[in-house]
Write a protein that holds these residues in place. Structure first.
Motif, short mmCIF file in Angstrom:
data_model
loop_
_atom_site.label_atom_id
_atom_site.label_comp_id
_atom_site.label_asym_id
_atom_site.label_seq_id
_atom_site.Cartn_x
_atom_site.Cartn_y
_atom_site.Cartn_z
N HIS A 1 0.84 -1.21 0.00
CA HIS A 1 0.00 0.00 0.00
C HIS A 1 0.87 1.26 0.00
O HIS A 1 0.53 2.25 -0.63
CB HIS A 1 -0.95 0.01 1.20
CG HIS A 1 -2.20 -0.79 0.97
ND1 HIS A 1 -3.06 -0.55 -0.09
CD2 HIS A 1 -2.76 -1.82 1.66
CE1 HIS A 1 -4.07 -1.40 -0.04
NE2 HIS A 1 -3.91 -2.19 1.01
N GLY B 1 -9.41 -2.12 5.22
CA GLY B 1 -10.43 -2.92 5.89
C GLY B 1 -9.88 -3.62 7.12
O GLY B 1 -10.63 -3.95 8.04
N GLY C 1 -11.77 1.05 7.75
CA GLY C 1 -12.56 0.47 6.65
C GLY C 1 -13.67 -0.43 7.19
O GLY C 1 -14.79 -0.44 6.69
N ASP D 1 -17.64 -0.27 6.71
CA ASP D 1 -18.43 -1.42 6.28
C ASP D 1 -19.56 -1.73 7.28
O ASP D 1 -20.69 -2.03 6.88
CB ASP D 1 -17.54 -2.65 6.10
CG ASP D 1 -16.52 -2.46 4.98
OD1 ASP D 1 -16.78 -1.63 4.08
OD2 ASP D 1 -15.46 -3.12 4.99
N GLY E 1 -17.59 1.36 2.21
CA GLY E 1 -16.86 2.61 2.03
C GLY E 1 -17.37 3.46 0.86
O GLY E 1 -17.77 4.62 1.04
N GLY F 1 -7.28 0.87 1.19
CA GLY F 1 -8.58 1.00 0.52
C GLY F 1 -9.33 2.28 0.85
O GLY F 1 -9.95 2.88 -0.03
N ASN G 1 -11.20 7.21 -0.64
CA ASN G 1 -12.25 8.14 -0.21
C ASN G 1 -11.91 9.58 -0.64
O ASN G 1 -10.91 10.16 -0.21
CB ASN G 1 -12.42 8.07 1.31
CG ASN G 1 -13.58 8.90 1.79
OD1 ASN G 1 -13.47 10.11 1.97
ND2 ASN G 1 -14.71 8.26 1.97
N ASP H 1 -7.20 -2.98 -2.88
CA ASP H 1 -6.25 -4.06 -3.11
C ASP H 1 -6.04 -4.38 -4.59
O ASP H 1 -7.00 -4.46 -5.36
CB ASP H 1 -6.71 -5.32 -2.37
CG ASP H 1 -6.53 -5.16 -0.87
OD1 ASP H 1 -5.90 -4.16 -0.46
OD2 ASP H 1 -7.01 -6.03 -0.13
O1 KG4 Z 1 -7.04 -2.08 1.19
P1 KG4 Z 1 -8.36 -2.70 0.94
O2 KG4 Z 1 -8.84 -2.85 -0.47
O3 KG4 Z 1 -8.40 -4.14 1.57
C1 KG4 Z 1 -7.77 -4.43 2.77
O4 KG4 Z 1 -6.53 -4.64 2.74
O5 KG4 Z 1 -8.50 -4.39 3.78
O6 KG4 Z 1 -9.43 -1.90 1.81
C2 KG4 Z 1 -10.78 -2.24 1.77
C3 KG4 Z 1 -11.57 -1.26 2.60
C4 KG4 Z 1 -13.03 -1.63 2.78
O7 KG4 Z 1 -13.34 -1.55 4.15
C5 KG4 Z 1 -13.80 -0.59 1.97
O8 KG4 Z 1 -15.06 -0.28 2.51
C6 KG4 Z 1 -12.86 0.59 2.06
O9 KG4 Z 1 -11.56 0.03 1.95
N1 KG4 Z 1 -13.09 1.56 0.99
C7 KG4 Z 1 -13.50 2.84 1.20
C8 KG4 Z 1 -13.68 3.42 -0.07
N2 KG4 Z 1 -13.36 2.49 -1.02
C9 KG4 Z 1 -13.00 1.37 -0.34
N3 KG4 Z 1 -13.74 3.50 2.35
C10 KG4 Z 1 -14.15 4.77 2.26
N4 KG4 Z 1 -14.36 5.40 1.08
C11 KG4 Z 1 -14.14 4.78 -0.10
N5 KG4 Z 1 -14.34 5.42 -1.26
#
Ligand code: KG4
Ligand code: ZN
Length: 370
Positions: free
Chosen positions: A151, A173, A199, A203, A216, A309, A313, A339
């Motif tokens: 990341h 997340g 995250g 959710d 998100g 993730g 936002n 991811d």
């Molecule tokens: O990094 P990621 O894809 O997976 C992990 O490593 O956890 O993060 C996923 C998280 C989820 O909780 C999702 O709801 C959040 O990132 N997320 C967001 C947005 N797009 C994804 N949270 C807030 N605003 C967004 N636009």
């Protein structure tokens, strides 16, 4: 130099191929096979289901990635050594589909890379078993990568020479942490969440509002709609957890509970959804920015990196930019926030000397400072 990276730490089966030439990076392919539809039924990710889906998706994703990068060549059917097929016997779906590799030529790739953690262990194992089978089949060295470092490295496409020290706010997340990077590979965790990740809070709040997983993007959309209509958020009043705790820790489980209590008296109408999404996002963004500024006060840095993730936002990206002065501010493009395997390949370019022949173990709780 070309690297093929595999990422299966959660619910995305991702494979990317990147090339580094004259100091800059080029994405040759970026494949993401999302399982979101499947996990939506359960309102979250089921590890054993994720593992099975990765098992089915990895070989097709690899072939697609090779084709897009123009590295796919068929060859006459040759036997895959029995020990390689046997090594996949804990993942029957993968073992079955791996037989397709009989007709795929070894591509012109210098290194393979795979996420070793943190993440869901059954999901991580799918990617690791697959990567090791490819390593043995093609005799290409394999680099293990920490997902959270991925990341951070996701910003390398924005700026290839980072000014250190750099502070990274990693929000996903599974994680919420402030990481001080003195150089690539040297990390100190300054603060992290004591309970839920941000995250996860997005959710869970989305779920309480009857919105689909992942929450998100849904919350973000509704909050933006509300912000366009009204300057202030004054219907709900949520806490700003740990804002004045005097340290760099976070906590989001109380926020989720506050959302639940506040909604108990309400009928969930589209209007209430918007109001709550707005207040929730305001609260989270205020806390994240304030803690980042507190961290920069104590640990002056030349660069701020926003990753994970939740860095997709829009409001957080913009407000963070407004709050910072005299510092490089780097955020990955939105498709590299959530991811993907491109970020794993980028981190792998920093770690080519870590390629080894020893076998990799999935580490669900792997820390970035270990
Ligand atoms: O990094 P990621 O894809 O997976 C992990 O490593 O956890 O993060 C996923 C998280 C989820 O909780 C999702 O709801 C959040 O990132 N997320 C967001 C947005 N797009 C994804 N949270 C807030 N605003 C967004 N636009
Ligand atoms: Zn992630």
């Amino acid at each position: 130099m070309k690297i093929l990276a595999i990422e299966t730490s959660c619910d995305e089966t991702a494979i990317s191929i990147l090339e580094k030439k004259d100091g800059s990076f080029k994405i040759l392919s970026h494949v993401i096979n999302s399982q979101i539809d499947l996990h939506q039924e359960y309102g979250g990710v089921f590890p054993s289901l994720a593992k099975r889906e990765h098992g089915k998706n990895l070989v097709p994703a690899l072939i697609e990635a090779l084709k897009k990068a123009d590295l796919y060549k068929q060859k006459e059917k040759g036997e895959i050594p029995e020990n390689i097929i046997d090594s996949l016997d804990r993942n029957p779906e993968l073992q079955e589909s791996f037989k397709e590799m009989e007709t795929v030529s070894r591509p012109e790739i210098d290194f393979l890379a795979v996420t070793k953690g943190p993440g869901l262990e059954p999901a991580l194992w799918s990617g690791i078993s697959f990567a090791e089978a490819l390593k043995n089949l093609w005799e290409i060295p394999l680099i293990p990568i920490n997902h959270m470092e991925g990341h951070i490295a996701s910003v390398l496409l924005e700026k290839a020479d980072i000014n250190f020290p750099a502070l990274a706010l990693l929000v996903s997340g599974g994680h919420t942490e402030l990481v001080l990077a003195r150089e690539w590979g040297k990390y100190e965790i300054l603060g992290r969440t004591l309970d839920d990740a941000v995250g996860e809070a997005f959710d869970k709040t989305a779920r309480l509002l009857g919105l689909p997983y992942p929450g998100g993007p849904e919350i973000s959309k509704l909050a933006e709609m509300h912000r366009k209509k009204e300057a202030e958020s004054n219907y709900f009043k949520l806490p700003r957890p740990m804002l004045h705790s005097g340290n760099l820790s976070f906590s989001f489980s109380g926020l989720k509970t506050a959302v639940r209590y506040a909604l108990e008296k309400e009928e969930i109408t589209p209007e209430i959804q918007e109001k709550m999404a707005r207040e929730f996002e305001d609260s989270v963004v205020e806390v994240l920015i304030s803690k980042t500024l507190q961290a920069l006060d104590k640990h002056p840095a030349k660069t701020l990196i926003l990753g994970g993730g939740v860095s997709a936002n829009k409001y957080l990206r913009e407000e963070m930019g407004k709050a910072l002065n005299d510092i490089d501010y780097i955020v990955p493009e939105q498709r590299l926030s959530t991811d993907n395997a491109t970020m794993i390949a980028l981190a792998a370019f920093l770690h080519t000397k870590d390629a080894s022949n020893s076998s990799i173990t999935a580490k669900g709780n792997l820390r970035i400072d270990s």
